[in-house]
Motif scaffolding. Sequence first.
Motif, PDB file in Angstrom:
ATOM      1  N   VAL A 571       0.826  -1.207   0.000  1.00 14.51           N
ATOM      2  CA  VAL A 571       0.000   0.000   0.000  1.00 14.51           C
ATOM      3  C   VAL A 571       0.861   1.256   0.000  1.00 14.51           C
ATOM      4  O   VAL A 571       0.495   2.277  -0.590  1.00 14.51           O
ATOM      5  N   LEU A 572       2.028   1.186   0.641  1.00 18.47           N
ATOM      6  CA  LEU A 572       2.915   2.354   0.708  1.00 18.47           C
ATOM      7  C   LEU A 572       3.669   2.584  -0.591  1.00 18.47           C
ATOM      8  O   LEU A 572       4.329   3.621  -0.738  1.00 18.47           O
ATOM      9  N   HIS A 573       3.566   1.643  -1.526  1.00 14.96           N
ATOM     10  CA  HIS A 573       4.336   1.739  -2.774  1.00 14.96           C
ATOM     11  C   HIS A 573       3.421   1.502  -3.974  1.00 14.96           C
ATOM     12  O   HIS A 573       3.367   0.398  -4.533  1.00 14.96           O
ATOM     13  N   PRO A 574       2.694   2.525  -4.389  1.00 12.52           N
ATOM     14  CA  PRO A 574       1.777   2.353  -5.524  1.00 12.52           C
ATOM     15  C   PRO A 574       2.446   1.818  -6.786  1.00 12.52           C
ATOM     16  O   PRO A 574       1.764   1.184  -7.614  1.00 12.52           O
ATOM     17  N   TRP A 575       3.761   2.039  -6.954  1.00 15.29           N
ATOM     18  CA  TRP A 575       4.418   1.496  -8.150  1.00 15.29           C
ATOM     19  C   TRP A 575       4.352  -0.026  -8.161  1.00 15.29           C
ATOM     20  O   TRP A 575       4.200  -0.634  -9.232  1.00 15.29           O
ATOM     21  N   ARG A 576       4.437  -0.650  -6.993  1.00  8.80           N
ATOM     22  CA  ARG A 576       4.328  -2.109  -6.912  1.00  8.80           C
ATOM     23  C   ARG A 576       2.898  -2.560  -7.259  1.00  8.80           C
ATOM     24  O   ARG A 576       2.704  -3.580  -7.933  1.00  8.80           O
ATOM     25  N   VAL A 577       1.928  -1.795  -6.785  1.00  6.67           N
ATOM     26  CA  VAL A 577       0.531  -2.121  -7.086  1.00  6.67           C
ATOM     27  C   VAL A 577       0.271  -1.957  -8.577  1.00  6.67           C
ATOM     28  O   VAL A 577      -0.440  -2.762  -9.200  1.00  6.67           O
ATOM     29  N   ALA A 578       0.850  -0.913  -9.171  1.00  2.78           N
ATOM     30  CA  ALA A 578       0.678  -0.688 -10.612  1.00  2.78           C
ATOM     31  C   ALA A 578       1.251  -1.842 -11.417  1.00  2.78           C
ATOM     32  O   ALA A 578       0.610  -2.349 -12.367  1.00  2.78           O
ATOM     33  N   LEU A 579       2.439  -2.287 -11.049  1.00  4.82           N
ATOM     34  CA  LEU A 579       3.048  -3.389 -11.787  1.00  4.82           C
ATOM     35  C   LEU A 579       2.243  -4.676 -11.617  1.00  4.82           C
ATOM     36  O   LEU A 579       2.145  -5.487 -12.547  1.00  4.82           O
ATOM     37  N   ALA A 580       1.660  -4.878 -10.435  1.00  4.45           N
ATOM     38  CA  ALA A 580       0.819  -6.053 -10.221  1.00  4.45           C
ATOM     39  C   ALA A 580      -0.412  -5.999 -11.117  1.00  4.45           C
ATOM     40  O   ALA A 580      -0.826  -7.028 -11.700  1.00  4.45           O
ATOM     41  N   HIS A 581      -1.019  -4.825 -11.249  1.00  6.89           N
ATOM     42  CA  HIS A 581      -2.185  -4.696 -12.129  1.00  6.89           C
ATOM     43  C   HIS A 581      -1.805  -4.923 -13.588  1.00  6.89           C
ATOM     44  O   HIS A 581      -2.553  -5.579 -14.340  1.00  6.89           O
ATOM     45  N   LEU A 582      -0.670  -4.390 -14.000  1.00  4.08           N
ATOM     46  CA  LEU A 582      -0.220  -4.614 -15.377  1.00  4.08           C
ATOM     47  C   LEU A 582       0.036  -6.104 -15.608  1.00  4.08           C
ATOM     48  O   LEU A 582      -0.360  -6.665 -16.641  1.00  4.08           O
ATOM     49  N   TRP A 583       0.676  -6.751 -14.639  1.00  2.00           N
ATOM     50  CA  TRP A 583       0.972  -8.188 -14.762  1.00  2.00           C
ATOM     51  C   TRP A 583      -0.318  -8.990 -14.877  1.00  2.00           C
ATOM     52  O   TRP A 583      -0.436  -9.883 -15.707  1.00  2.00           O
ATOM     53  N   ALA A 584      -1.297  -8.665 -14.025  1.00  2.00           N
ATOM     54  CA  ALA A 584      -2.560  -9.408 -14.037  1.00  2.00           C
ATOM     55  C   ALA A 584      -3.313  -9.211 -15.342  1.00  2.00           C
ATOM     56  O   ALA A 584      -4.051 -10.108 -15.790  1.00  2.00           O
ATOM     57  N   ALA A 585      -3.146  -8.053 -15.978  1.00  3.94           N
ATOM     58  CA  ALA A 585      -3.837  -7.765 -17.244  1.00  3.94           C
ATOM     59  C   ALA A 585      -3.051  -8.238 -18.448  1.00  3.94           C
ATOM     60  O   ALA A 585      -3.504  -8.076 -19.592  1.00  3.94           O
ATOM     61  N   GLY A 586      -1.850  -8.806 -18.233  1.00  3.91           N
ATOM     62  CA  GLY A 586      -1.037  -9.283 -19.337  1.00  3.91           C
ATOM     63  C   GLY A 586      -0.368  -8.177 -20.116  1.00  3.91           C
ATOM     64  O   GLY A 586      -0.067  -8.346 -21.304  1.00  3.91           O
ATOM     65  N   ILE A 587      -0.135  -7.031 -19.479  1.00  6.10           N
ATOM     66  CA  ILE A 587       0.489  -5.877 -20.140  1.00  6.10           C
ATOM     67  C   ILE A 587       1.980  -5.865 -19.806  1.00  6.10           C
ATOM     68  O   ILE A 587       2.364  -5.923 -18.636  1.00  6.10           O
ATOM     69  N   ALA A 588       2.810  -5.798 -20.823  1.00  6.44           N
ATOM     70  CA  ALA A 588       4.257  -5.861 -20.640  1.00  6.44           C
ATOM     71  C   ALA A 588       4.765  -4.677 -19.831  1.00  6.44           C
ATOM     72  O   ALA A 588       4.258  -3.558 -19.962  1.00  6.44           O
ATOM     73  N   TRP A 589       5.794  -4.929 -19.027  1.00 10.23           N
ATOM     74  CA  TRP A 589       6.423  -3.870 -18.229  1.00 10.23           C
ATOM     75  C   TRP A 589       7.451  -3.124 -19.096  1.00 10.23           C
ATOM     76  O   TRP A 589       8.664  -3.315 -18.976  1.00 10.23           O
ATOM     77  N   SER A 590       6.971  -2.277 -19.971  1.00  6.22           N
ATOM     78  CA  SER A 590       7.848  -1.544 -20.874  1.00  6.22           C
ATOM     79  C   SER A 590       8.578  -0.433 -20.132  1.00  6.22           C
ATOM     80  O   SER A 590       8.053   0.152 -19.179  1.00  6.22           O
ATOM     81  N   ASP A 591       9.772  -0.128 -20.597  1.00  9.04           N
ATOM     82  CA  ASP A 591      10.606   0.859 -19.909  1.00  9.04           C
ATOM     83  C   ASP A 591      10.002   2.253 -19.903  1.00  9.04           C
ATOM     84  O   ASP A 591      10.364   3.080 -19.054  1.00  9.04           O
ATOM     85  N   ASP A 592       9.098   2.541 -20.839  1.00 10.81           N
ATOM     86  CA  ASP A 592       8.539   3.892 -20.887  1.00 10.81           C
ATOM     87  C   ASP A 592       7.407   4.106 -19.891  1.00 10.81           C
ATOM     88  O   ASP A 592       6.884   5.218 -19.774  1.00 10.81           O
ATOM     89  N   LEU A 593       7.041   3.073 -19.161  1.00  9.27           N
ATOM     90  CA  LEU A 593       5.962   3.208 -18.180  1.00  9.27           C
ATOM     91  C   LEU A 593       6.530   3.706 -16.852  1.00  9.27           C
ATOM     92  O   LEU A 593       7.498   3.133 -16.332  1.00  9.27           O
ATOM     93  N   PRO A 594       5.962   4.768 -16.289  1.00  6.21           N
ATOM     94  CA  PRO A 594       6.523   5.379 -15.071  1.00  6.21           C
ATOM     95  C   PRO A 594       6.774   4.412 -13.911  1.00  6.21           C
ATOM     96  O   PRO A 594       7.830   4.490 -13.282  1.00  6.21           O
ATOM     97  N   PRO A 595       5.867   3.477 -13.580  1.00 10.50           N
ATOM     98  CA  PRO A 595       6.180   2.587 -12.460  1.00 10.50           C
ATOM     99  C   PRO A 595       7.362   1.667 -12.738  1.00 10.50           C
ATOM    100  O   PRO A 595       8.081   1.263 -11.816  1.00 10.50           O
ATOM    101  N   VAL A 596       7.585   1.329 -14.018  1.00  6.66           N
ATOM    102  CA  VAL A 596       8.748   0.515 -14.376  1.00  6.66           C
ATOM    103  C   VAL A 596      10.011   1.338 -14.167  1.00  6.66           C
ATOM    104  O   VAL A 596      11.025   0.847 -13.631  1.00  6.66           O
ATOM    105  N   GLY A 597       9.957   2.599 -14.561  1.00  2.00           N
ATOM    106  CA  GLY A 597      11.097   3.478 -14.358  1.00  2.00           C
ATOM    107  C   GLY A 597      11.419   3.717 -12.895  1.00  2.00           C
ATOM    108  O   GLY A 597      12.579   3.968 -12.534  1.00  2.00           O
TER     109      GLY A 597
END
Length: 804
Positions: A571-597
């Motif tokens: 909860v203290l790290h929304p970037w981790r939550v964002a990556l989890a949502h992307l992973w669950a939706a099958g969306i690649a963790w591309s370098d241009d995405l802010p939470p990946v950066g």
Amino acid sequence: MTTHVREALHLRVTGVVQGVGFRPFAHRLATELGLDGIVGNDVHGVFVEVEGPASAVADFPVRLRSQAPPLAVIDSIECTTASVTGRRGFTIVASRTGAGAVTPVSPDMAVCAACLEELWDPQDRRHLHPFITCTDCGPRFTITESLPYDRPGTTMAGFPMCAACRAEYDDPGDRRYHAQPIGCHDCGPTLTFESSGDRTRRGPPGRRDGAVATRGAALAAARAALRSGAVVAVKGVGGYHLACDATSDRAVGELRSRKGRLDKPFAVMVADVAAACRLADLGPEDIDQLTSPARPIVLATARPGAPLSTLVAPGNPLIGVMLPSAPLHHLLIGASGSAESSLGPLVMTSSNHSGEPICYRDEDVWERAGHIIDGVLAHDRPIHVPCDDSVVRVTGGQLLPIRRARGYAPLPVRIPPTGADILAVGGEMKNAFCVAGGERAWMSQHIGDLGNLTTLETFETSVRQFCELYRVEPAIVVVDAHPGYLGSRWARRHHAGSVVEVGHHHAHVASVMAEHGLDPDAEVIGMAFDGTGYGDDGTIWGGEILEATASAYRRVGHLATVPLPGGDAAVLHPWRVALAHLWAAGIAWSDDLPPVGRARRSDLGVLDRQLATGLACVPTSSMGRLFDAVSSLLGLRHDITYEAQAAIDLEHAAAGHLDAAPSLRFGSGPNGVVEAGPVLVGLIAAMRSGAPVGAAAAGFHLAVVDLVVRAATGSRRRSGSSTVVLSGGVWQNALLSGLARRRLRDAGFDVRSNRLVPPNDGGLALGQLFVAAHRARDGASRAPSGTGAHPIRATASVAAHQEV
């Protein structure tokens, strides 16, 4: 010779009618009408006996209701014809004690205009008296030890009235006639100031020795300390505040450093409405709340360039503004209309660590806040019940409570008869509990987060005080279904055999049903959106669409479950939550995405393995976590230091960009599952095409609103219900709630949301109590009719109370 027909009437008045000047008001009204009789308090409310000319007797109850004192809340006036006794005169009689129902206690109210006028009048004997009060204002709830509400049952019992105050107290024509907190410079509470440097040379804060000689010096010393940049603990009506100069970076920075509060905004007290408008954009409804007798903290959008330190609310678009509520606050800030004497805006924040209850005992202030403060401005009137400041927000012209405490607690909520005494312990976060017997549910003041011993001790003390005050002996104790909540553990330890579990999100929906007086047997469509709540299947819910009655519910839709890596720690790290949502939706963790950066390469590898294996992952359908994820995805906030920080940034970014918002829509899966993947894909596409962040944020808000309207429409076709209930912490988002209400109403729905208790977990206990009361009445946990209903989990103790 003309014969005047005399009649007699016995009246029973219930509601908030003690401690609000009701008896002297009845005395003045009866005298004006030429009536004889008596008025008094008892545990039921106020009793009145009047006799005199028939027309005047008939007029009395009508005017008793229509002209009642401003702080009175009349539930009922029952009139019974009585025998004429021939008594002469009208008197206030001694209060009666006894068994039976009790009358509500009035909340603490801000000092009234008449008392303020006297406060600043050099010719008045209460000139500059820090505790000036009358029947229309002042402390009530926090000083009440027992009912009926009379001076011996309050913490003013230790202050014998001087001859002058006694004369006012006994004079039916005086504004202070039977005003229980009455006092003056000669007989009332007194101030002391103690600095950290001379603490060892002086007694504990609040002592009275030498206070009269130093009363002016105490206030002057506190004001001088604040001007010099010091942090001062100030004892108010319900507890201690930490105050400092809100215009000074040094003072506010020192307070943040000492308190360990990195970013969370501080509330600010200003002298008057004009000063408040220089700090925040305030509409008429905001000003109405700001100047109401409750004097809450009002959240509003901060004005650019406001004369405040940027450290008051760093990076936050909202600011909490309040006006002085107690006469001591007026004296401290110098709110007398004289610019020369004013201190300017003051930070006024509770003297406790986040989640803890407010410090209110004189002997505790140095122990709990000694490492933060440079001095203490105290007084010797004991606080019996601690009570923090209330926090509200205005959305669409309607009041939205965020924290319900001073000025509102413990006003009851009228509910159908419970049939048994009930205690609902509320949730773990933002705890507030609720007790009920008969037709009233008394919500406690905000307690705090039950994650530490101090808060749990305050919770236990407050429960005991409420049960004693309102003569409640719980036959049913209601808890959240989460097995780990400390409040639930406490209930099982102290009330074994009488515990009933209520689902977290059902309780949210039921809280709205209770406060709006909705038919408990009629189905509503509940949109229960929050951050965390235990679900029937053992996962963490939070994006729930329910069809519910007061007794039961079925889950007809919800956000798709996403693994939350690290559980609560994520909860203290929304970037981790964002990556989890992307992973669950099958969306690649591309370098241009802010939470990946935001993440290190090693973080990405570990997180990918964690999500793939489910190691230390908690499945969640939380809408609150989705808001966090989108905030990070748009580059707004990757890490937070206080609750909802990322969601607040997302709301603020979206404001003013609705017309440019991209068209986004949630997907639909089997069994009412709502897929966030299409929305995430659309947001990424919008960013890559160069769309402004604000437009993307607005598109997400509109997509959630579209989801709500579509889900409600489908439920209406299925169940026939047109009543939509919005509850849960996500609905504190003013932009989202305003848009959703408008769209739903345009679609023909009756929309209800929390107005008396917070939509967050601070209102949970009212819903718990409402559900338990109607399950006991029904004798079973029955779900609404229709397809897809699944049974409600119930403890064995539910069956034990089916006959109640």
